[in-house]
Design an enzyme around this catalytic site. Structure first.
Site, PDB file in Angstrom:
ATOM      1  N   ASP A  39      -6.818 -10.625  30.156  1.00  0.00           N
ATOM      2  CA  ASP A  39      -7.473 -11.484  31.149  1.00  0.00           C
ATOM      3  C   ASP A  39      -8.873 -10.963  31.477  1.00  0.00           C
ATOM      4  OD1 ASP A  39      -7.754 -13.547  32.917  1.00  0.00           O
ATOM      5  OD2 ASP A  39      -6.510 -12.661  34.498  1.00  0.00           O
ATOM      6  N   TRP A  44     -16.136 -11.592  32.540  1.00  0.00           N
ATOM      7  CA  TRP A  44     -16.990 -10.661  31.766  1.00  0.00           C
ATOM      8  C   TRP A  44     -18.258 -11.401  31.330  1.00  0.00           C
ATOM      9  CZ3 TRP A  44     -19.106 -10.709  26.881  1.00  0.00           C
ATOM     10  CH2 TRP A  44     -19.564  -9.498  26.372  1.00  0.00           C
ATOM     11  N   SER A  84      -1.866 -19.713  26.752  1.00  0.00           N
ATOM     12  CA  SER A  84      -0.614 -20.085  27.431  1.00  0.00           C
ATOM     13  C   SER A  84      -0.421 -21.597  27.402  1.00  0.00           C
ATOM     14  CB  SER A  84      -0.638 -19.593  28.877  1.00  0.00           C
ATOM     15  OG  SER A  84      -1.435 -20.456  29.661  1.00  0.00           O
ATOM     16  N   GLU A  86      -0.264 -23.314  29.800  1.00  0.00           N
ATOM     17  CA  GLU A  86      -1.065 -23.861  30.911  1.00  0.00           C
ATOM     18  C   GLU A  86      -2.563 -23.895  30.577  1.00  0.00           C
ATOM     19  OE1 GLU A  86       1.517 -21.539  31.518  1.00  0.00           O
ATOM     20  OE2 GLU A  86       2.721 -23.304  31.994  1.00  0.00           O
ATOM     21  N   ASN A  87      -2.956 -23.179  29.505  1.00  0.00           N
ATOM     22  CA  ASN A  87      -4.388 -23.077  29.189  1.00  0.00           C
ATOM     23  C   ASN A  87      -5.005 -24.386  28.681  1.00  0.00           C
ATOM     24  OD1 ASN A  87      -4.264 -19.596  28.098  1.00  0.00           O
ATOM     25  ND2 ASN A  87      -4.852 -20.441  30.069  1.00  0.00           N
ATOM     26  N   ARG A  90      -7.929 -26.197  30.563  1.00  0.00           N
ATOM     27  CA  ARG A  90      -9.332 -25.735  30.512  1.00  0.00           C
ATOM     28  C   ARG A  90     -10.220 -26.799  29.862  1.00  0.00           C
ATOM     29  NH1 ARG A  90      -9.589 -19.382  30.137  1.00  0.00           N
ATOM     30  NH2 ARG A  90      -7.885 -19.009  31.572  1.00  0.00           N
ATOM     31  N   ILE A 214       2.065 -12.450  36.698  1.00  0.00           N
ATOM     32  CA  ILE A 214       2.657 -12.449  35.362  1.00  0.00           C
ATOM     33  C   ILE A 214       2.291 -13.716  34.577  1.00  0.00           C
ATOM     34  CG2 ILE A 214       4.901 -12.321  34.127  1.00  0.00           C
ATOM     35  CD1 ILE A 214       4.064  -9.706  35.590  1.00  0.00           C
ATOM     36  N   SER A 215       1.949 -14.779  35.292  1.00  0.00           N
ATOM     37  CA  SER A 215       1.461 -16.008  34.656  1.00  0.00           C
ATOM     38  C   SER A 215       2.352 -16.533  33.524  1.00  0.00           C
ATOM     39  CB  SER A 215       0.032 -15.813  34.136  1.00  0.00           C
ATOM     40  OG  SER A 215      -0.819 -15.426  35.177  1.00  0.00           O
ATOM     41  N   GLU A 226       7.843  -1.624  32.288  1.00  0.00           N
ATOM     42  CA  GLU A 226       6.921  -0.978  33.217  1.00  0.00           C
ATOM     43  C   GLU A 226       5.655  -1.835  33.265  1.00  0.00           C
ATOM     44  OE1 GLU A 226       7.505   1.631  35.139  1.00  0.00           O
ATOM     45  OE2 GLU A 226       9.535   1.691  34.332  1.00  0.00           O
TER      46      GLU A 226
HETATM   47  C1  FPP Z   1      -7.943 -15.084  29.788  1.00  0.00           C
HETATM   48  O1  FPP Z   1      -9.206 -14.784  30.310  1.00  0.00           O
HETATM   49  C2  FPP Z   1      -8.029 -15.098  28.349  1.00  0.00           C
HETATM   50  C3  FPP Z   1      -7.603 -16.111  27.556  1.00  0.00           C
HETATM   51  C4  FPP Z   1      -6.955 -17.326  28.067  1.00  0.00           C
HETATM   52  C5  FPP Z   1      -7.794 -16.062  26.100  1.00  0.00           C
HETATM   53  C6  FPP Z   1      -7.555 -14.727  25.522  1.00  0.00           C
HETATM   54  C7  FPP Z   1      -7.999 -14.720  24.121  1.00  0.00           C
HETATM   55  C8  FPP Z   1      -8.580 -13.660  23.530  1.00  0.00           C
HETATM   56  C9  FPP Z   1      -8.780 -12.364  24.198  1.00  0.00           C
HETATM   57  C10 FPP Z   1      -8.980 -13.712  22.112  1.00  0.00           C
HETATM   58  C11 FPP Z   1      -7.762 -13.874  21.273  1.00  0.00           C
HETATM   59  C12 FPP Z   1      -7.996 -13.543  19.907  1.00  0.00           C
HETATM   60  C13 FPP Z   1      -7.226 -13.962  18.888  1.00  0.00           C
HETATM   61  C14 FPP Z   1      -7.440 -13.370  17.588  1.00  0.00           C
HETATM   62  C15 FPP Z   1      -6.202 -14.988  19.023  1.00  0.00           C
HETATM   63  P1  FPP Z   1      -9.918 -15.854  31.219  1.00  0.00           P
HETATM   64  O2  FPP Z   1     -10.703 -16.766  30.336  1.00  0.00           O
HETATM   65  O3  FPP Z   1      -8.913 -16.545  32.074  1.00  0.00           O
HETATM   66  O4  FPP Z   1     -10.873 -14.964  32.097  1.00  0.00           O
HETATM   67  P2  FPP Z   1     -11.273 -15.244  33.595  1.00  0.00           P
HETATM   68  O5  FPP Z   1     -10.010 -15.129  34.411  1.00  0.00           O
HETATM   69  O6  FPP Z   1     -12.238 -14.147  33.901  1.00  0.00           O
HETATM   70  O7  FPP Z   1     -11.890 -16.598  33.669  1.00  0.00           O
END
Ligand code: FPP
Length: 259
Positions: A39, A44, A84, A86-87, A90, A214-215, A226
């Site tokens: 996350d 970032w 997820s 739920e994603n 976006r 835990i989402s 743990e």
């Molecule tokens: C959550 O951060 C991150 C995700 C929903 C995507 C995670 C995906 C990657 C790290 C890359 C995966 C790579 C491969 C090879 C499949 P967020 O976007 O919710 O961050 P925020 O809470 O700061 O907005």
């Protein structure tokens, strides 16, 4: 008073000195299965005035670093929550970008994963994923199926509630078809119907970015995991961050409900 119950005097105990160095030579203290909620990609990127997708792209590079480190530490299974159920809420452009990441990742790093003896796996509801996403991962699963090293398990369009509903439907169906008896339904049988049936439960669950939830991730499987939370955003997570999490894990006392 508590009849028939006596408090035993506690034995003098040796002081416990927590290790400050990771014990990589002791197999029993390296968590077999590590699961990560990656996350903080969006935050970032925001901090750097970049679009959210830049954070995801950086996050993809961290996946490579952490998978290599996990493999060399002797972790047997690394499950990564990449998308997820739920994603989908976006913005469309972000979802499309995330769906293309496995293709880019595996297009670039599959030879390296093969060389490092890693086995790629996919966990999630595949039906709703674009075919190019599924094909890229399936190609990697096929190309690495005879490897014997760490399992790199991508959770894509994964949701724990969805997983459990699918399992319950499959069990109900097998009962209806007389393949199993209701009486035989127990924790072990339920486990066999989950997407993680061959992987075992996570010993350690890590979530980055400071969020303490835990989402909808592996709710059944983390019953005795743990939990480790760090404020670092996923793109800032390093090999050292992983080793710190494992060091903390090694200092925990796991009792699984016992004493
Ligand atoms: C959550 O951060 C991150 C995700 C929903 C995507 C995670 C995906 C990657 C790290 C890359 C995966 C790579 C491969 C090879 C499949 P967020 O976007 O919710 O961050 P925020 O809470 O700061 O907005």
């Amino acid at each position: 008073m508590f009849k028939g119950f006596s408090f035993r005097k506690r034995k003098e105990q040796e002081p416990i000195v927590p290790p400050t160095k990771l014990d990589v030579n002791n197999d029993s203290t390296i968590p077999g299965h590590v699961a990560i909620i990656m996350d903080g990609n969006g935050r970032w990127a925001k901090k750097r005035n970049l679009p959210r997708i830049a954070g995801h792209h950086e996050g993809m590079k961290v996946v490579r670093k952490i998978a290599r480190e996990a493999n060399s530490l002797g972790i047997k299974v690394l499950t990564l929550y990449a998308f997820s159920t739920e994603n989908w809420k976006r913005p469309r452009t972000e979802v499309e970008f995330l769906m293309k990441l496995p293709q880019e990742f595996l297009g670039t790093f599959l030879p390296e994963l093969i060389e490092e003896n890693v086995q790629v796996r996919l966990m999630g509801n595949e039906n709703q994923l674009p075919s190019y996403t599924v094909e890229a991962v399936k190609k990697a699963v096929e190309a690495t199926k005879n490897n014997t090293g760490m399992i790199l398990n991508f959770a894509l369009n994964y949701g724990s509630r969805d997983e459990m509903i699918q399992s319950i439907k499959a069990i109900a169906n097998d009962v209806k078809e007389n393949k199993i008896a209701i009486e035989s339904i127990d924790e072990a049988l339920f486990n066999d119907y989950l997407m993680t049936s061959e992987l075992g439960d996570p010993d350690l669950l890590i979530r980055t970015s400071g969020e303490l939830r835990i989402s909808n991730f592996m709710l059944w499987q983390i019953a005795y995991s743990e939990l480790y939370f760090t404020d670092e955003f996923w793109p800032d997570f390093t090999e050292e961050s992983l080793r710190n999490a494992i060091l903390e894990y090694q200092n925990r006392s796991r009792r699984f409900g016992g004493v």
